[in-house]
Design an enzyme around this catalytic site. Structure first.
Site, PDB file in Angstrom:
ATOM      1  N   ASP A 194     -10.998 -41.181 -26.678  1.00 46.08           N
ATOM      2  CA  ASP A 194     -11.763 -42.416 -26.868  1.00 46.08           C
ATOM      3  C   ASP A 194     -12.292 -42.417 -28.312  1.00 46.08           C
ATOM      4  O   ASP A 194     -11.564 -42.746 -29.231  1.00 46.08           O
ATOM      5  CB  ASP A 194     -12.859 -42.429 -25.801  1.00 46.08           C
ATOM      6  CG  ASP A 194     -13.683 -43.698 -25.767  1.00 46.08           C
ATOM      7  OD1 ASP A 194     -13.268 -44.692 -26.366  1.00 46.08           O
ATOM      8  OD2 ASP A 194     -14.755 -43.702 -25.139  1.00 46.08           O
ATOM      9  N   GLU A 220      -5.157 -33.614 -22.435  1.00 48.03           N
ATOM     10  CA  GLU A 220      -6.365 -34.431 -22.227  1.00 48.03           C
ATOM     11  C   GLU A 220      -6.025 -35.679 -21.414  1.00 48.03           C
ATOM     12  O   GLU A 220      -4.912 -36.185 -21.479  1.00 48.03           O
ATOM     13  CB  GLU A 220      -6.909 -34.893 -23.589  1.00 48.03           C
ATOM     14  CG  GLU A 220      -8.106 -34.111 -24.101  1.00 48.03           C
ATOM     15  CD  GLU A 220      -9.401 -34.418 -23.364  1.00 48.03           C
ATOM     16  OE1 GLU A 220      -9.366 -34.872 -22.201  1.00 48.03           O
ATOM     17  OE2 GLU A 220     -10.463 -34.191 -23.961  1.00 48.03           O
ATOM     18  N   ASP A 221      -7.004 -36.182 -20.686  1.00 47.80           N
ATOM     19  CA  ASP A 221      -6.803 -37.434 -19.958  1.00 47.80           C
ATOM     20  C   ASP A 221      -6.831 -38.622 -20.914  1.00 47.80           C
ATOM     21  O   ASP A 221      -5.954 -39.465 -20.919  1.00 47.80           O
ATOM     22  CB  ASP A 221      -7.853 -37.603 -18.840  1.00 47.80           C
ATOM     23  CG  ASP A 221      -9.291 -37.410 -19.327  1.00 47.80           C
ATOM     24  OD1 ASP A 221      -9.504 -37.091 -20.515  1.00 47.80           O
ATOM     25  OD2 ASP A 221     -10.217 -37.574 -18.508  1.00 47.80           O
ATOM     26  N   PHE A 224     -13.046 -49.653 -19.708  1.00 47.97           N
ATOM     27  CA  PHE A 224     -13.325 -48.417 -18.978  1.00 47.97           C
ATOM     28  C   PHE A 224     -12.313 -48.298 -17.845  1.00 47.97           C
ATOM     29  O   PHE A 224     -12.225 -49.171 -16.985  1.00 47.97           O
ATOM     30  CB  PHE A 224     -14.754 -48.423 -18.435  1.00 47.97           C
ATOM     31  CG  PHE A 224     -15.125 -47.085 -17.867  1.00 47.97           C
ATOM     32  CD1 PHE A 224     -15.589 -46.073 -18.706  1.00 47.97           C
ATOM     33  CD2 PHE A 224     -14.976 -46.818 -16.514  1.00 47.97           C
ATOM     34  CE1 PHE A 224     -15.903 -44.822 -18.188  1.00 47.97           C
ATOM     35  CE2 PHE A 224     -15.286 -45.573 -16.003  1.00 47.97           C
ATOM     36  CZ  PHE A 224     -15.752 -44.572 -16.829  1.00 47.97           C
ATOM     37  N   VAL A 225     -11.539 -47.227 -17.877  1.00 47.36           N
ATOM     38  CA  VAL A 225     -10.461 -47.081 -16.902  1.00 47.36           C
ATOM     39  C   VAL A 225     -10.742 -45.943 -15.917  1.00 47.36           C
ATOM     40  O   VAL A 225     -11.486 -45.009 -16.223  1.00 47.36           O
ATOM     41  CB  VAL A 225      -9.099 -46.847 -17.600  1.00 47.36           C
ATOM     42  CG1 VAL A 225      -8.652 -48.100 -18.324  1.00 47.36           C
ATOM     43  CG2 VAL A 225      -9.144 -45.665 -18.560  1.00 47.36           C
ATOM     44  N   ARG A 246     -10.714 -40.475  -8.953  1.00 42.61           N
ATOM     45  CA  ARG A 246      -9.766 -39.574  -9.623  1.00 42.61           C
ATOM     46  C   ARG A 246      -8.426 -39.530  -8.892  1.00 42.61           C
ATOM     47  O   ARG A 246      -7.394 -39.231  -9.461  1.00 42.61           O
ATOM     48  CB  ARG A 246     -10.330 -38.144  -9.685  1.00 42.61           C
ATOM     49  CG  ARG A 246     -11.570 -37.984 -10.548  1.00 42.61           C
ATOM     50  CD  ARG A 246     -11.884 -36.505 -10.721  1.00 42.61           C
ATOM     51  NE  ARG A 246     -13.222 -36.261 -11.224  1.00 42.61           N
ATOM     52  CZ  ARG A 246     -13.579 -36.298 -12.507  1.00 42.61           C
ATOM     53  NH1 ARG A 246     -12.681 -36.588 -13.425  1.00 42.61           N
ATOM     54  NH2 ARG A 246     -14.827 -36.047 -12.876  1.00 42.61           N
TER      55      ARG A 246
END
Ligand code: IMP
Length: 184
Positions: free
Chosen positions: A112, A108-109, A161-162, A174
């Site tokens: 959250d 996963e990136d 928020f990145v 991206r």
């Protein structure tokens, strides 16, 4: 042509700062790859890349893993109520592999609230894999609503928020080689 992180920030007035440099990301991915290679000796895990955000991470992570492994892809979209993830996930593209009795590593990136990952874990568990672990590049632990086990975690980050390294804002950014923060 190659730009370093600072050049890229200067070239885009919407980017505020670099949160994690490309050098630090590569160093951490090498460590994660070493750890996974050690834990999966004599096994052949399937790395399940969650699209779209994890494609950059998967490409680098896979090249740092020295044991045989397979890769497969799942594309999902999360429904958001306002800015918050609702945990209701739509499978846009399912796995090709049969994961029954296989060792699975979800790549996963970012984790959250944990709602998306919780849904995915429950879904994949119904297919009776031998084991499932999670490898996430970024972890916003302070935002967690659903407790999810992240065995391999790249970086714990604050509630910001990145973008970059696969993560987007409105499908852009991206391609950045670092993790950055946009201007407020
Ligand atoms: P969760 O269900 O709240 O854990 O949300 C996970 C998903 O939300 C990630 O896979 C990302 O697609 C997206 N997401 C969460 N935080 C960020 C962020 O800071 N930047 C970009 N995408 C994010």
């Amino acid at each position: 042509m190659q730009f370093d992180d600072a050049d890229l920030v200067l070239r885009d007035p919407l980017i505020d700062k670099v949160l994690i440099s490309s050098g630090d990301i590569q160093k951490r991915i090498r460590q994660l790859g070493t750890e996974i290679s050690r834990d999966y000796q004599d096994r052949q895990p399937i790395l399940v890349c969650i699209l779209k955000g994890a494609f950059v991470f998967l490409a680098d992570l896979s090249r740092c893993i020295s044991v045989h492994h397979e890769v497969d892809f799942m594309a999902i979209s999360s429904y958001h109520g306002g800015t918050e993830s609702t945990g209701v996930v739509k499978i846009e593209k399912d796995l090709k592999s049969n994961i029954t009795d296989r060792d699975i590593i979800i790549v996963e990136d970012i984790v959250d609230t944990g709602l998306t990952l919780n849904y995915l874990l429950e879904l994949l568990e119904t297919r009776s894999p031998k084991s499932i672990r999670v490898c996430a590049l970024l972890d916003k632990t302070s935002r967690r609503i659903e407790e999810v086990p992240v065995t391999y975690s790249g970086f714990e980050i604050p509630d910001e928020f990145v973008i970059g390294f696969g993560l987007d804002y409105d499908e852009k950014y991206r391609n950045l080689p670092f993790i950055g923060v946009l201007k407020p």
